[in-house]
Design a protein around this motif. Structure first.
Motif, PDB file in Angstrom:
ATOM      1  N   GLY A 166      15.248  91.918 103.721  1.00 12.21           N
ATOM      2  CA  GLY A 166      13.941  91.580 103.986  1.00 12.21           C
ATOM      3  C   GLY A 166      13.078  92.899 103.458  1.00 12.21           C
ATOM      4  O   GLY A 166      13.498  93.983 103.273  1.00 12.21           O
ATOM      5  N   THR A 167      11.950  92.567 103.116  1.00  8.78           N
ATOM      6  CA  THR A 167      11.171  93.670 102.421  1.00  8.78           C
ATOM      7  C   THR A 167       9.714  93.827 102.880  1.00  8.78           C
ATOM      8  O   THR A 167       8.892  94.550 102.246  1.00  8.78           O
ATOM      9  N   GLY A 168       9.528  93.244 104.138  1.00  6.19           N
ATOM     10  CA  GLY A 168       7.978  93.112 104.626  1.00  6.19           C
ATOM     11  C   GLY A 168       7.910  94.131 105.870  1.00  6.19           C
ATOM     12  O   GLY A 168       8.966  94.701 106.293  1.00  6.19           O
ATOM     13  N   ALA A 169       6.729  94.325 105.887  1.00  2.00           N
ATOM     14  CA  ALA A 169       6.333  95.250 107.164  1.00  2.00           C
ATOM     15  C   ALA A 169       6.154  94.105 108.279  1.00  2.00           C
ATOM     16  O   ALA A 169       6.600  93.192 108.071  1.00  2.00           O
ATOM     17  N   ALA A 170       5.945  94.639 109.441  1.00  2.00           N
ATOM     18  CA  ALA A 170       6.107  93.797 110.640  1.00  2.00           C
ATOM     19  C   ALA A 170       5.254  92.516 110.262  1.00  2.00           C
ATOM     20  O   ALA A 170       5.747  91.454 110.827  1.00  2.00           O
ATOM     21  N   GLY A 180       1.377 101.355 103.389  1.00  2.00           N
ATOM     22  CA  GLY A 180       0.099 101.818 103.067  1.00  2.00           C
ATOM     23  C   GLY A 180      -0.306 102.993 104.047  1.00  2.00           C
ATOM     24  O   GLY A 180       0.489 103.595 104.726  1.00  2.00           O
ATOM     25  N   VAL A 181      -1.660 103.217 104.074  1.00  2.00           N
ATOM     26  CA  VAL A 181      -2.347 104.461 104.608  1.00  2.00           C
ATOM     27  C   VAL A 181      -2.103 103.896 106.226  1.00  2.00           C
ATOM     28  O   VAL A 181      -2.468 102.909 106.745  1.00  2.00           O
ATOM     29  N   GLY A 182      -1.893 105.040 106.907  1.00  2.00           N
ATOM     30  CA  GLY A 182      -1.613 104.874 108.310  1.00  2.00           C
ATOM     31  C   GLY A 182      -0.700 106.146 108.907  1.00  2.00           C
ATOM     32  O   GLY A 182       0.294 106.689 107.998  1.00  2.00           O
ATOM     33  N   ASP A 183      -0.685 106.266 110.180  1.00  2.00           N
ATOM     34  CA  ASP A 183       0.095 107.178 110.844  1.00  2.00           C
ATOM     35  C   ASP A 183       1.399 106.874 110.489  1.00  2.00           C
ATOM     36  O   ASP A 183       1.913 105.677 110.955  1.00  2.00           O
ATOM     37  N   GLY A 184       2.235 107.846 110.084  1.00  2.00           N
ATOM     38  CA  GLY A 184       3.823 107.642 110.038  1.00  2.00           C
ATOM     39  C   GLY A 184       4.131 106.631 108.970  1.00  2.00           C
ATOM     40  O   GLY A 184       5.208 105.956 109.029  1.00  2.00           O
ATOM     41  N   HIS A 185       3.425 106.360 107.855  1.00  2.25           N
ATOM     42  CA  HIS A 185       3.551 105.437 106.844  1.00  2.25           C
ATOM     43  C   HIS A 185       3.161 106.011 105.440  1.00  2.25           C
ATOM     44  O   HIS A 185       2.407 106.940 105.478  1.00  2.25           O
ATOM     45  N   SER A 186       3.653 105.317 104.373  1.00  2.43           N
ATOM     46  CA  SER A 186       3.385 106.029 103.164  1.00  2.43           C
ATOM     47  C   SER A 186       2.581 104.926 102.199  1.00  2.43           C
ATOM     48  O   SER A 186       2.805 103.678 102.318  1.00  2.43           O
ATOM     49  N   THR A 187       1.685 105.375 101.359  1.00  2.00           N
ATOM     50  CA  THR A 187       1.304 104.485 100.022  1.00  2.00           C
ATOM     51  C   THR A 187       2.586 104.249  99.057  1.00  2.00           C
ATOM     52  O   THR A 187       3.393 105.194  98.993  1.00  2.00           O
ATOM     53  N   ALA A 188       2.265 103.450  98.079  1.00  2.00           N
ATOM     54  CA  ALA A 188       3.122 103.168  97.159  1.00  2.00           C
ATOM     55  C   ALA A 188       3.263 104.665  96.156  1.00  2.00           C
ATOM     56  O   ALA A 188       4.243 105.131  95.904  1.00  2.00           O
ATOM     57  N   ALA A 189       1.983 104.974  96.049  1.00  2.13           N
ATOM     58  CA  ALA A 189       1.801 106.197  95.189  1.00  2.13           C
ATOM     59  C   ALA A 189       2.624 107.714  96.085  1.00  2.13           C
ATOM     60  O   ALA A 189       3.279 108.406  95.380  1.00  2.13           O
ATOM     61  N   GLY A 190       2.466 107.587  97.194  1.00  2.00           N
ATOM     62  CA  GLY A 190       2.990 108.679  98.196  1.00  2.00           C
ATOM     63  C   GLY A 190       4.618 108.738  98.088  1.00  2.00           C
ATOM     64  O   GLY A 190       5.249 109.519  97.841  1.00  2.00           O
ATOM     65  N   ALA A 191       5.087 107.209  98.046  1.00  2.00           N
ATOM     66  CA  ALA A 191       6.665 107.090  97.675  1.00  2.00           C
ATOM     67  C   ALA A 191       6.952 107.460  96.432  1.00  2.00           C
ATOM     68  O   ALA A 191       8.117 108.084  96.212  1.00  2.00           O
ATOM     69  N   LEU A 217      10.334  99.770  96.564  1.00  2.00           N
ATOM     70  CA  LEU A 217       9.348  99.752  97.722  1.00  2.00           C
ATOM     71  C   LEU A 217       9.492  98.523  98.385  1.00  2.00           C
ATOM     72  O   LEU A 217       9.627  97.591  98.026  1.00  2.00           O
ATOM     73  N   VAL A 218       9.425  99.055  99.673  1.00  2.00           N
ATOM     74  CA  VAL A 218       9.902  97.975 100.897  1.00  2.00           C
ATOM     75  C   VAL A 218       8.632  98.151 101.968  1.00  2.00           C
ATOM     76  O   VAL A 218       8.034  99.008 101.718  1.00  2.00           O
ATOM     77  N   HIS A 219       8.954  97.309 103.062  1.00  2.00           N
ATOM     78  CA  HIS A 219       8.172  97.432 104.173  1.00  2.00           C
ATOM     79  C   HIS A 219       6.690  97.231 103.956  1.00  2.00           C
ATOM     80  O   HIS A 219       5.827  98.162 104.042  1.00  2.00           O
ATOM     81  N   LEU A 220       6.677  96.271 102.777  1.00  2.00           N
ATOM     82  CA  LEU A 220       5.521  95.834 102.200  1.00  2.00           C
ATOM     83  C   LEU A 220       4.149  95.232 102.937  1.00  2.00           C
ATOM     84  O   LEU A 220       4.835  94.453 103.911  1.00  2.00           O
ATOM     85  N   ASP A 235       9.434  99.868  91.291  1.00  2.00           N
ATOM     86  CA  ASP A 235       9.455  98.302  91.524  1.00  2.00           C
ATOM     87  C   ASP A 235       9.237  97.892  92.823  1.00  2.00           C
ATOM     88  O   ASP A 235       9.686  98.586  93.851  1.00  2.00           O
ATOM     89  N   LEU A 236       8.472  97.000  93.226  1.00  2.00           N
ATOM     90  CA  LEU A 236       8.570  96.363  94.416  1.00  2.00           C
ATOM     91  C   LEU A 236       9.908  95.642  94.936  1.00  2.00           C
ATOM     92  O   LEU A 236      10.542  95.006  93.830  1.00  2.00           O
ATOM     93  N   GLY A 237      10.332  95.968  95.972  1.00  2.00           N
ATOM     94  CA  GLY A 237      11.640  95.298  96.427  1.00  2.00           C
ATOM     95  C   GLY A 237      11.502  93.781  96.217  1.00  2.00           C
ATOM     96  O   GLY A 237      10.561  93.222  96.731  1.00  2.00           O
ATOM     97  N   GLU A 238      12.267  93.220  95.939  1.00  2.00           N
ATOM     98  CA  GLU A 238      12.543  91.963  95.707  1.00  2.00           C
ATOM     99  C   GLU A 238      13.143  91.184  97.023  1.00  2.00           C
ATOM    100  O   GLU A 238      14.274  91.488  97.305  1.00  2.00           O
ATOM    101  N   GLU A 239      12.663  90.317  97.520  1.00  2.00           N
ATOM    102  CA  GLU A 239      12.893  89.569  98.821  1.00  2.00           C
ATOM    103  C   GLU A 239      14.205  89.151  98.457  1.00  2.00           C
ATOM    104  O   GLU A 239      14.456  88.343  97.465  1.00  2.00           O
ATOM    105  N   LEU A 240      15.295  89.287  99.122  1.00  2.00           N
ATOM    106  CA  LEU A 240      16.679  88.904  98.939  1.00  2.00           C
ATOM    107  C   LEU A 240      17.091  89.256  97.627  1.00  2.00           C
ATOM    108  O   LEU A 240      18.213  88.896  97.091  1.00  2.00           O
ATOM    109  N   GLY A 241      16.687  90.409  96.895  1.00  2.00           N
ATOM    110  CA  GLY A 241      17.277  90.924  95.769  1.00  2.00           C
ATOM    111  C   GLY A 241      18.433  91.810  95.911  1.00  2.00           C
ATOM    112  O   GLY A 241      18.418  92.414  97.004  1.00  2.00           O
TER     113      GLY A 241
END
Length: 255
Positions: free
Chosen positions: A9-13, A197-208, A222-225, A245-251
Protein backbone atom coordinates in the motif's frame (compact mmCIF):
# COMPACT_ATOMS: atom_id res chain seq x y z
CA UNK A 1 19.33 -14.78 -3.37
CA UNK A 2 17.67 -11.57 -4.54
CA UNK A 3 15.67 -9.56 -2.04
CA UNK A 4 12.47 -7.89 -3.19
CA UNK A 5 10.45 -5.01 -1.79
CA UNK A 6 6.67 -5.17 -2.18
CA UNK A 7 4.70 -1.94 -1.75
CA UNK A 8 1.48 -3.45 -0.44
CA UNK A 9 0.00 0.00 0.00
CA UNK A 10 1.27 3.49 -0.81
CA UNK A 11 -1.41 5.81 0.53
CA UNK A 12 -1.84 8.06 3.52
CA UNK A 13 -4.83 7.34 5.76
CA UNK A 14 -6.89 8.97 3.01
CA UNK A 15 -5.46 8.83 -0.50
CA UNK A 16 -6.25 8.10 -4.14
CA UNK A 17 -8.95 5.53 -4.91
CA UNK A 18 -6.40 2.94 -6.07
CA UNK A 19 -4.10 3.31 -3.05
CA UNK A 20 -4.61 1.68 0.32
CA UNK A 21 -2.76 2.49 3.55
CA UNK A 22 1.03 2.30 3.52
CA UNK A 23 2.19 -1.28 4.15
CA UNK A 24 5.31 -3.06 2.94
CA UNK A 25 6.84 -6.50 2.69
CA UNK A 26 10.30 -7.84 1.94
CA UNK A 27 10.82 -11.27 0.47
CA UNK A 28 13.60 -13.47 -0.86
CA UNK A 29 13.15 -15.36 -4.11
CA UNK A 30 15.39 -18.16 -2.84
CA UNK A 31 13.18 -18.76 0.20
CA UNK A 32 9.71 -17.16 0.01
CA UNK A 33 8.86 -18.34 3.54
CA UNK A 34 11.24 -15.67 4.88
CA UNK A 35 8.80 -12.86 4.00
CA UNK A 36 8.49 -10.02 6.53
CA UNK A 37 5.43 -7.76 6.55
CA UNK A 38 5.58 -4.18 7.84
CA UNK A 39 2.34 -2.76 9.31
CA UNK A 40 -1.25 -3.90 8.85
CA UNK A 41 -3.53 -0.88 8.49
CA UNK A 42 -5.79 -2.78 6.12
CA UNK A 43 -6.13 -6.23 4.55
CA UNK A 44 -2.37 -6.68 4.39
CA UNK A 45 -2.45 -10.38 3.48
CA UNK A 46 -4.72 -9.80 0.49
CA UNK A 47 -2.20 -7.21 -0.72
CA UNK A 48 0.64 -9.69 -0.16
CA UNK A 49 -1.21 -12.28 -2.24
CA UNK A 50 -1.73 -9.65 -4.95
CA UNK A 51 2.07 -9.32 -5.06
CA UNK A 52 2.44 -13.05 -5.69
CA UNK A 53 3.29 -14.22 -2.18
CA UNK A 54 1.30 -16.74 -0.14
CA UNK A 55 -0.21 -16.13 3.30
CA UNK A 56 1.97 -18.93 4.65
CA UNK A 57 5.13 -17.19 3.42
CA UNK A 58 4.96 -14.70 6.30
CA UNK A 59 7.77 -15.20 8.79
CA UNK A 60 6.94 -12.17 10.95
CA UNK A 61 4.96 -8.95 11.27
CA UNK A 62 6.78 -5.71 12.12
CA UNK A 63 4.67 -2.84 13.50
CA UNK A 64 6.01 0.72 13.48
CA UNK A 65 3.51 2.75 15.50
CA UNK A 66 0.02 2.79 16.96
CA UNK A 67 -1.99 4.76 14.40
CA UNK A 68 -5.06 3.16 12.84
CA UNK A 69 -3.69 3.14 9.29
CA UNK A 70 -0.78 1.00 10.54
CA UNK A 71 -2.44 -1.37 13.05
CA UNK A 72 -6.19 -1.71 12.54
CA UNK A 73 -5.99 -4.77 10.28
CA UNK A 74 -4.36 -7.00 12.87
CA UNK A 75 -7.44 -9.04 13.89
CA UNK A 76 -8.10 -9.79 10.21
CA UNK A 77 -4.43 -10.75 9.78
CA UNK A 78 -4.82 -13.26 12.63
CA UNK A 79 -8.11 -14.63 11.29
CA UNK A 80 -6.52 -15.20 7.89
CA UNK A 81 -3.39 -16.99 9.10
CA UNK A 82 -5.61 -19.15 11.32
CA UNK A 83 -7.98 -20.04 8.46
CA UNK A 84 -4.94 -20.70 6.25
CA UNK A 85 -3.88 -23.42 8.69
CA UNK A 86 -0.80 -21.89 10.23
CA UNK A 87 0.28 -23.82 13.30
CA UNK A 88 3.68 -22.26 14.00
CA UNK A 89 3.83 -19.12 16.16
CA UNK A 90 3.64 -15.69 14.54
CA UNK A 91 6.26 -13.21 15.71
CA UNK A 92 4.86 -9.67 16.09
CA UNK A 93 7.64 -7.16 16.66
CA UNK A 94 7.76 -3.47 17.51
CA UNK A 95 8.16 -0.77 20.12
CA UNK A 96 5.93 -1.04 23.18
CA UNK A 97 3.26 1.55 22.24
CA UNK A 98 2.78 -0.09 18.83
CA UNK A 99 2.52 -3.59 20.27
CA UNK A 100 0.13 -2.40 22.99
CA UNK A 101 -2.24 -1.01 20.35
CA UNK A 102 -2.04 -4.15 18.21
CA UNK A 103 -2.81 -6.24 21.28
CA UNK A 104 -5.84 -4.03 22.06
CA UNK A 105 -7.23 -4.56 18.56
CA UNK A 106 -6.94 -8.33 19.04
CA UNK A 107 -8.39 -8.25 22.56
CA UNK A 108 -11.38 -6.28 21.23
CA UNK A 109 -12.33 -9.41 19.29
CA UNK A 110 -11.84 -11.80 22.23
CA UNK A 111 -15.58 -12.69 22.33
CA UNK A 112 -15.25 -13.80 18.71
CA UNK A 113 -12.00 -15.76 18.80
CA UNK A 114 -12.10 -17.23 22.31
CA UNK A 115 -13.75 -20.39 20.97
CA UNK A 116 -11.42 -20.88 18.03
CA UNK A 117 -9.15 -23.89 18.25
CA UNK A 118 -5.48 -23.90 17.32
CA UNK A 119 -4.99 -20.16 16.85
CA UNK A 120 -1.28 -19.66 16.11
CA UNK A 121 0.51 -18.43 19.25
CA UNK A 122 1.60 -14.79 19.06
CA UNK A 123 5.23 -14.24 20.00
CA UNK A 124 5.33 -10.58 21.07
CA UNK A 125 8.81 -9.15 20.57
CA UNK A 126 9.29 -5.71 22.11
CA UNK A 127 12.29 -3.56 21.23
CA UNK A 128 13.51 -0.37 22.85
CA UNK A 129 12.57 2.93 21.23
CA UNK A 130 16.18 3.79 20.48
CA UNK A 131 18.52 4.03 17.52
CA UNK A 132 20.05 0.75 16.45
CA UNK A 133 17.70 -1.51 18.41
CA UNK A 134 17.42 -4.85 16.61
CA UNK A 135 13.88 -5.68 15.58
CA UNK A 136 14.66 -8.85 13.60
CA UNK A 137 17.80 -10.98 13.50
CA UNK A 138 16.70 -14.22 11.84
CA UNK A 139 18.49 -14.92 8.56
CA UNK A 140 18.50 -13.63 5.93
CA UNK A 141 17.22 -10.37 7.45
CA UNK A 142 18.64 -7.96 9.99
CA UNK A 143 16.21 -5.16 10.81
CA UNK A 144 17.16 -2.26 13.05
CA UNK A 145 15.02 0.69 14.13
CA UNK A 146 15.55 4.38 14.70
CA UNK A 147 13.14 6.84 16.32
CA UNK A 148 11.59 9.31 13.86
CA UNK A 149 9.64 12.58 14.22
CA UNK A 150 5.91 11.83 14.03
CA UNK A 151 4.64 14.57 16.32
CA UNK A 152 3.60 13.20 19.71
CA UNK A 153 3.42 9.59 18.50
CA UNK A 154 6.29 7.20 19.23
CA UNK A 155 7.34 5.78 15.88
CA UNK A 156 10.33 4.14 14.25
CA UNK A 157 11.89 3.89 10.81
CA UNK A 158 13.47 0.62 9.70
CA UNK A 159 16.78 -0.39 8.11
CA UNK A 160 16.59 -3.82 6.50
CA UNK A 161 19.77 -5.65 5.51
CA UNK A 162 19.93 -8.90 3.55
CA UNK A 163 22.75 -11.24 4.56
CA UNK A 164 23.57 -12.67 1.14
CA UNK A 165 22.68 -9.94 -1.33
CA UNK A 166 24.63 -7.13 0.37
CA UNK A 167 21.48 -5.04 -0.07
CA UNK A 168 20.08 -2.36 2.22
CA UNK A 169 16.52 -1.02 2.29
CA UNK A 170 15.50 1.90 4.50
CA UNK A 171 11.96 2.93 5.41
CA UNK A 172 11.28 6.29 7.05
CA UNK A 173 7.77 5.43 8.22
CA UNK A 174 5.64 8.49 9.11
CA UNK A 175 7.93 11.39 9.91
CA UNK A 176 8.96 14.94 9.32
CA UNK A 177 12.36 15.16 7.60
CA UNK A 178 14.89 14.31 10.30
CA UNK A 179 18.58 13.58 10.66
CA UNK A 180 17.77 10.22 12.26
CA UNK A 181 16.41 9.01 8.91
CA UNK A 182 19.53 10.32 7.14
CA UNK A 183 21.58 8.14 9.51
CA UNK A 184 19.17 5.22 9.11
CA UNK A 185 19.31 5.36 5.30
CA UNK A 186 23.03 6.03 4.83
CA UNK A 187 24.22 4.31 1.65
CA UNK A 188 20.98 2.33 1.20
CA UNK A 189 20.05 0.86 -2.17
CA UNK A 190 16.46 2.05 -1.72
CA UNK A 191 14.89 4.57 0.65
CA UNK A 192 11.12 4.32 1.03
CA UNK A 193 10.11 7.70 2.47
CA UNK A 194 6.73 9.16 3.27
CA UNK A 195 5.53 12.21 1.33
CA UNK A 196 2.24 12.96 3.06
CA UNK A 197 2.74 16.69 2.61
CA UNK A 198 3.00 19.69 4.90
CA UNK A 199 1.92 19.05 8.47
CA UNK A 200 3.05 18.07 11.93
CA UNK A 201 5.14 14.92 11.82
CA UNK A 202 5.03 14.55 8.03
CA UNK A 203 7.22 15.32 4.99
CA UNK A 204 6.79 16.87 1.58
CA UNK A 205 8.20 15.06 -1.45
CA UNK A 206 11.01 17.65 -1.63
CA UNK A 207 11.75 17.16 2.05
CA UNK A 208 12.05 13.42 1.50
CA UNK A 209 14.36 14.08 -1.46
CA UNK A 210 16.66 16.19 0.73
CA UNK A 211 16.94 13.28 3.15
CA UNK A 212 17.70 10.89 0.26
CA UNK A 213 20.39 13.20 -1.13
CA UNK A 214 22.03 13.66 2.26
CA UNK A 215 21.98 9.91 2.95
CA UNK A 216 23.53 9.07 -0.43
CA UNK A 217 20.96 6.44 -1.35
CA UNK A 218 20.62 4.99 -4.86
CA UNK A 219 16.86 5.37 -5.20
CA UNK A 220 13.95 7.11 -3.47
CA UNK A 221 10.39 5.75 -3.50
CA UNK A 222 7.67 8.01 -2.10
CA UNK A 223 4.80 6.49 -0.12
CA UNK A 224 2.08 7.54 2.36
CA UNK A 225 0.87 9.71 -0.50
CA UNK A 226 -2.00 12.20 -0.22
CA UNK A 227 -4.87 12.21 -2.72
CA UNK A 228 -4.78 14.18 -5.93
CA UNK A 229 -2.26 15.35 -8.49
CA UNK A 230 1.32 14.82 -7.33
CA UNK A 231 3.15 15.89 -10.50
CA UNK A 232 4.39 19.20 -9.06
CA UNK A 233 5.53 17.56 -5.84
CA UNK A 234 7.38 14.88 -7.80
CA UNK A 235 9.02 17.48 -10.04
CA UNK A 236 10.22 19.45 -6.99
CA UNK A 237 11.59 16.28 -5.42
CA UNK A 238 13.47 15.31 -8.59
CA UNK A 239 15.14 18.73 -8.66
CA UNK A 240 16.68 17.80 -5.31
CA UNK A 241 17.19 14.06 -5.90
CA UNK A 242 16.73 12.94 -9.52
CA UNK A 243 16.24 9.22 -8.87
CA UNK A 244 12.86 9.74 -7.17
CA UNK A 245 9.62 7.96 -8.06
CA UNK A 246 6.14 7.74 -6.60
CA UNK A 247 5.74 4.32 -5.06
CA UNK A 248 3.65 2.10 -7.31
CA UNK A 249 0.67 0.47 -5.63
CA UNK A 250 1.44 -3.28 -5.44
CA UNK A 251 4.81 -2.58 -7.05
CA UNK A 252 7.70 -4.99 -6.57
CA UNK A 253 11.27 -3.67 -6.61
CA UNK A 254 14.59 -5.48 -6.45
CA UNK A 255 17.32 -4.14 -4.18
Amino acid sequence: AMPALHLLGTGAAISDAHRTTTMLAVSDDASPSNTLVVDCGGDVLQRLQACGRAIDDVDGLLVTHAHMDHTSGFPLFMEKIWLDGRDRPIPVCGIEPALAQVRRTWDAFAPVHEGWEDIPPINWHKVPHEQGARLWTQAPWTVTVTPVDHGDTANVGLRVEHADADGVLAYSCDTAPTSSVVDLAEGADVLVHEANGVGDGHSTAAGAAEVAAEAGVDRLLLVHLPPGDKSNALREARQVFPHTDLGEELGTYGW
